[in-house]
Design a protein around this motif. Structure first.
Motif, PDB file in Angstrom:
ATOM      1  N   ARG A   1     -18.545  23.573 -17.253  1.00  0.00           N
ATOM      2  CA  ARG A   1     -18.936  24.163 -15.981  1.00  0.00           C
ATOM      3  C   ARG A   1     -19.968  23.290 -15.265  1.00  0.00           C
ATOM      4  NH1 ARG A   1     -20.343  29.050 -17.652  1.00  0.00           N
ATOM      5  NH2 ARG A   1     -18.205  29.798 -17.487  1.00  0.00           N
ATOM      6  N   LYS A   2     -20.855  22.626 -16.010  1.00  0.00           N
ATOM      7  CA  LYS A   2     -21.881  21.772 -15.391  1.00  0.00           C
ATOM      8  C   LYS A   2     -21.473  20.305 -15.381  1.00  0.00           C
ATOM      9  CE  LYS A   2     -26.206  22.707 -15.801  1.00  0.00           C
ATOM     10  NZ  LYS A   2     -27.597  22.968 -16.238  1.00  0.00           N
ATOM     11  N   ASN A   3     -20.181  20.072 -15.777  1.00  0.00           N
ATOM     12  CA  ASN A   3     -19.648  18.693 -15.751  1.00  0.00           C
ATOM     13  C   ASN A   3     -20.547  17.729 -16.547  1.00  0.00           C
ATOM     14  OD1 ASN A   3     -17.769  16.749 -15.084  1.00  0.00           O
ATOM     15  ND2 ASN A   3     -18.794  16.193 -13.148  1.00  0.00           N
ATOM     16  N   ILE A   4     -20.967  18.174 -17.760  1.00  0.00           N
ATOM     17  CA  ILE A   4     -21.861  17.373 -18.612  1.00  0.00           C
ATOM     18  C   ILE A   4     -21.032  16.639 -19.641  1.00  0.00           C
ATOM     19  CG2 ILE A   4     -23.713  17.497 -20.347  1.00  0.00           C
ATOM     20  CD1 ILE A   4     -24.737  19.969 -18.871  1.00  0.00           C
ATOM     21  N   THR A   5     -21.383  15.391 -19.891  1.00  0.00           N
ATOM     22  CA  THR A   5     -20.741  14.621 -20.967  1.00  0.00           C
ATOM     23  C   THR A   5     -21.638  14.672 -22.200  1.00  0.00           C
ATOM     24  OG1 THR A   5     -21.791  12.575 -20.240  1.00  0.00           O
ATOM     25  CG2 THR A   5     -19.605  13.068 -19.350  1.00  0.00           C
ATOM     26  N   THR A   6     -21.019  14.694 -23.375  1.00  0.00           N
ATOM     27  CA  THR A   6     -21.784  14.769 -24.632  1.00  0.00           C
ATOM     28  C   THR A   6     -21.414  13.620 -25.541  1.00  0.00           C
ATOM     29  OG1 THR A   6     -20.129  16.195 -25.666  1.00  0.00           O
ATOM     30  CG2 THR A   6     -21.948  17.285 -24.509  1.00  0.00           C
ATOM     31  N   GLU A   7     -22.366  13.265 -26.396  1.00  0.00           N
ATOM     32  CA  GLU A   7     -22.152  12.181 -27.367  1.00  0.00           C
ATOM     33  C   GLU A   7     -22.853  12.587 -28.664  1.00  0.00           C
ATOM     34  OE1 GLU A   7     -23.329   7.458 -28.037  1.00  0.00           O
ATOM     35  OE2 GLU A   7     -24.177   8.609 -26.355  1.00  0.00           O
ATOM     36  N   MET A   8     -22.133  12.496 -29.786  1.00  0.00           N
ATOM     37  CA  MET A   8     -22.730  12.823 -31.085  1.00  0.00           C
ATOM     38  C   MET A   8     -22.639  11.596 -31.987  1.00  0.00           C
ATOM     39  SD  MET A   8     -22.358  16.190 -33.488  1.00  0.00           S
ATOM     40  CE  MET A   8     -20.662  15.970 -34.031  1.00  0.00           C
TER      41      MET A   8
ATOM     42  N   GLY B   1     -24.786  15.374 -15.937  1.00  0.00           N
ATOM     43  CA  GLY B   1     -25.668  14.633 -16.845  1.00  0.00           C
ATOM     44  C   GLY B   1     -25.011  14.337 -18.191  1.00  0.00           C
ATOM     45  N   HIS B   2     -25.843  13.793 -19.097  1.00  0.00           N
ATOM     46  CA  HIS B   2     -25.319  13.360 -20.398  1.00  0.00           C
ATOM     47  C   HIS B   2     -26.250  13.867 -21.505  1.00  0.00           C
ATOM     48  CE1 HIS B   2     -23.332  10.807 -23.361  1.00  0.00           C
ATOM     49  NE2 HIS B   2     -24.543  10.422 -23.787  1.00  0.00           N
ATOM     50  N   ILE B   3     -25.666  14.482 -22.539  1.00  0.00           N
ATOM     51  CA  ILE B   3     -26.426  14.974 -23.692  1.00  0.00           C
ATOM     52  C   ILE B   3     -26.022  14.172 -24.911  1.00  0.00           C
ATOM     53  CG2 ILE B   3     -26.867  16.941 -25.217  1.00  0.00           C
ATOM     54  CD1 ILE B   3     -26.325  18.780 -22.852  1.00  0.00           C
ATOM     55  N   ARG B   4     -27.070  13.697 -25.640  1.00  0.00           N
ATOM     56  CA  ARG B   4     -26.787  12.900 -26.851  1.00  0.00           C
ATOM     57  C   ARG B   4     -27.400  13.611 -28.053  1.00  0.00           C
ATOM     58  NH1 ARG B   4     -30.033   9.135 -29.107  1.00  0.00           N
ATOM     59  NH2 ARG B   4     -31.241   8.962 -27.173  1.00  0.00           N
TER      60      ARG B   4
END
Length: 670
Positions: free
Chosen positions: A535-542, A576-579
């Motif tokens: 919904r917030k168009n956020i990309t994630t990386e683990m 945004g981007h969450i790592r």
């Protein structure tokens, strides 16, 4: 008959005329009292011309002692010194004592008349003579033809009058003064060292015996060195006048300190309680002497001091002997040391009373005996210090032990009371702080219930009311239900946090560690939060660098990860981007949750342990203000730490958990 008359005339002639002193470079630097004559001016009204006339008529008496001892008298004493100067250089008359109150020196000038030089212990400085701890008069130098010359001294004092006189030329004068000063500097150095050493020991040990001993040394130092040997001259005119006006003030103080020291050192209150009255009488006598001295009765004090000095020394020494024979072995050094005091006191008193002829030895015996006594007493004090270090109680008697314990209890009662008050004050402060925190938590809880839970429920109730009235189509209901999904998630997360927080406040949460995988738990949670992320168009990386299992409470860590991921989504801007990074070392697994912020929440706020306030996310999502507090508490319960930091515009929330090691209990990272 003729022979008897001849002998009588001979003795009269020897009494009437002084011996003429030959001054040359071989003249020894010794007292020349036997070579001078004197006259006692009972009324003290003779002039120099009258005294010279009496000398011509043979009324002056010849001295029979190297050091003249005129005793304690209010009379004035005239001394005639006759000499021949064969050295053909300047000669000096040395009055080697500075405690005489009034000294007048008369010498003839070239015209035959007398010139007067006045000085004394109470007189201002006179540049016409050399005055230090003695008085040095320059003898007339107008006649070096080896003819007889006469000079006169007029002396008057309200004390025992001792007159050590010497004549010397420059070379022997300097050598004699240096020799005397070398000897005196040694015992001055010894006294100073002993004083500071005992003061230091008193400060460290708090033993009153060392304090009394220090006062004893200091007071007798002032009396012996500053008054008796005249070194007060180097400390200024005012101090010199004070010491010479009230010398027995210092002797009395020193004697009282010596008696108090003896009483403390010998434990007289315990070992010889019947001596208490005797000690009080001695101290009272010395106090009476000090009062007389302050009132100006210096002459009477002088007579009393002679008796009291010998009496006090003998009495205290005998008390030491009695205590020693009662089994108090540390008194041995004391008895030997105080024997020197007794011997010195008795010798000096008898010499001043003219029982013995006062000689050069008598003049030096008092300081020497005093120094020997102090050195031997220092051995006794050193032995006492050693015993104190080995054991605080030297007595075998049970009574002494009980008294020492009572004294200790009394001295520490204040300290114990202060500690009790301090402890109770700390407890009260903790109670006040906990009450303030409880009040804050109550206010926060009501705010959450009033706003964060009531508002979403109102929205749902409105939706169902519209549906009941058939005002919404099926498509509109589906759309509104989808929009309400965020409210359901928010209510669920809020209730979860509230329940866990309430349980932790009631001390009802128990931590049950198990072995589980952090990567698996993180993947499961990321699937749950995928709708919000999209919904917030956020990309994630683990990033996973260490997959080893951790040993912690699964439910608590699940709530920690949910809150950290929820916060990251809430405060990350759209697009945004969450790592998420999972890494480790030998003992711990570290989990980093990193996301960018747009100035909504500061690092300082995240780093605080308490008082977190609700905040809004980038899409106006509202938090309850309890999430991070719960996270921090739960991480610490599982032997880890939660820290917040900022790296290149991103907030990094990092916590660690102990690795699972079979058979090994994890170590706390606190």
């Amino acid at each position: 008959m003729r022979s008897t008359l001849f002998l009588l005339l001979f003795f009269l002639s020897t009494a009437a005329y002084s011996q003429v002193i030959t001054v040359n470079r071989n003249l020894p630097y010794l007292s020349l009292g036997k070579s001078v004559s004197y006259f006692i001016d009972v009324n003290g009204k003779l002039t120099i011309d009258q005294a010279a006339e009496k000398a011509k008529r043979g009324e002056f008496l010849r001295s029979n002692a190297a050091i003249l001892n005129f005793g304690n008298s209010s009379a004035a004493f005239w001394i005639k010194v006759s000499y021949r100067n064969q050295a053909r250089s300047k000669a000096f008359l040395v009055l080697d004592v500075s405690s005489i109150e009034s000294v007048d020196f008369y010498k003839r000038n070239a015209s035959g008349s007398f010139t007067k030089i006045h000085t004394g212990s109470l007189a201002p400085e006179n540049p016409a003579l050399i005055a230090a701890n003695n008085y040095i008069f320059t003898l007339p130098d107008y006649n070096y033809n080896a003819v007889q010359q006469d000079v006169y001294l007029r002396l008057k004092t309200n004390n025992i009058l001792l007159v050590p006189l010497k004549i010397a030329v420059s070379e022997s004068l300097v050598e004699g003064l240096n020799s005397t000063e070398r000897v005196e500097s040694i015992y001055i150095g010894i006294l100073t060292t002993l004083f500071f050493f005992n003061i230091f020991v008193f400060i460290r040990s708090k033993d009153k015996a060392y304090f009394y001993y220090s006062v004893y040394i200091l007071s007798l130092f002032v009396y012996m060195v500053c008054y008796f040997r005249g070194y007060s001259y180097y400390m200024g005119y005012d101090f010199r006048v004070f010491v010479n006006t009230y010398p027995y003030l210092f002797l009395g103080l020193g004697s009282i300190a010596g008696i108090a020291f003896s009483s403390s050192f010998l434990n007289l209150k315990v070992l010889l309680p019947q001596s208490k009255q005797l000690v009080r009488v001695l101290i009272g006598s010395w106090i009476f002497v000090m009062i007389l001295c302050l009132l100006g009765y210096k002459s009477y004090c002088s007579m009393l001091v002679q008796v009291l000095t010998a009496t006090s020394s003998l009495v205290i020494w005998l008390l030491g002997v009695v205590v020693y024979y009662k089994g108090y072995k540390p008194a041995l050094y004391y008895i030997i040391a105080w024997a020197f005091v007794c011997l010195t006191s008795v010798w000096v008193v008898l010499s001043m009373s003219n029982f013995f002829i006062y000689s050069e030895l008598s003049f030096k015996f008092a300081p020497l005996g005093f120094i020997l006594e102090l050195l031997l007493l220092s051995l006794a004090m050193g032995d006492r210090l050693k015993d104190l270090a080995a054991s605080k109680l030297l007595m075998k008697s049970e009574k002494i032990r009980i008294q020492e314990e009572n004294l200790y209890l009394i001295s520490t009662q204040n300290e114990r009371l202060e500690k009790i008050v301090e402890s109770r004050t700390k407890s009260l402060r903790k109670i006040v702080k906990s009450l303030e925190e409880a009040n804050t938590d109550k206010s926060r809880l009501f705010s959450i219930i009033a706003h964060d839970l009531r508002s979403p429920f109102h929205s749902l109730m409105s939706l169902y009311s519209l549906n009941d009235l058939d005002l919404l189509s099926l498509e509109e209901v589906k759309m509104l239900l989808n929009d309400s999904r965020k409210s359901f998630d928010h209510i669920h997360n809020t209730l979860n946090n509230l329940l866990y927080w309430a349980q932790s406040q009631l001390k009802g949460i128990s931590t049950i560690p198990v072995c589980f995988s952090i990567p698996v738990l993180t993947n499961d949670l990321m699937l749950v939060y995928q709708p919000l992320i999209k919904r917030k168009n956020i990309t994630t990386e683990m990033i996973i660098n260490d997959e080893q299992d951790v040993y912690a409470d699964l439910n608590q860590i699940n709530l920690v990860m949910r809150n950290l991921i929820d916060n990251a989504i809430k405060f990350t801007p759209l697009g945004g981007h969450i790592r998420l990074k999972i890494w480790g070392n030998e003992n711990f697994i570290y989990i980093d949750v990193c996301n960018p912020v747009a100035g909504v929440l500061s690092i300082d706020q995240l780093a605080e342990d308490s008082d977190l306030q609700p905040s809004y996310g980038t899409s106006n999502e509202r938090g309850v203000g309890l999430g991070l507090q719960l996270c921090r508490d739960f991480v610490e319960k599982n032997n880890g730490l939660l820290k917040a930091s900022k790296e290149e515009g991103c907030v990094v929330l990092r916590f660690n958990l102990p690795k699972f090691k079979p058979g090994i209990t994890p170590v706390s990272n606190k």
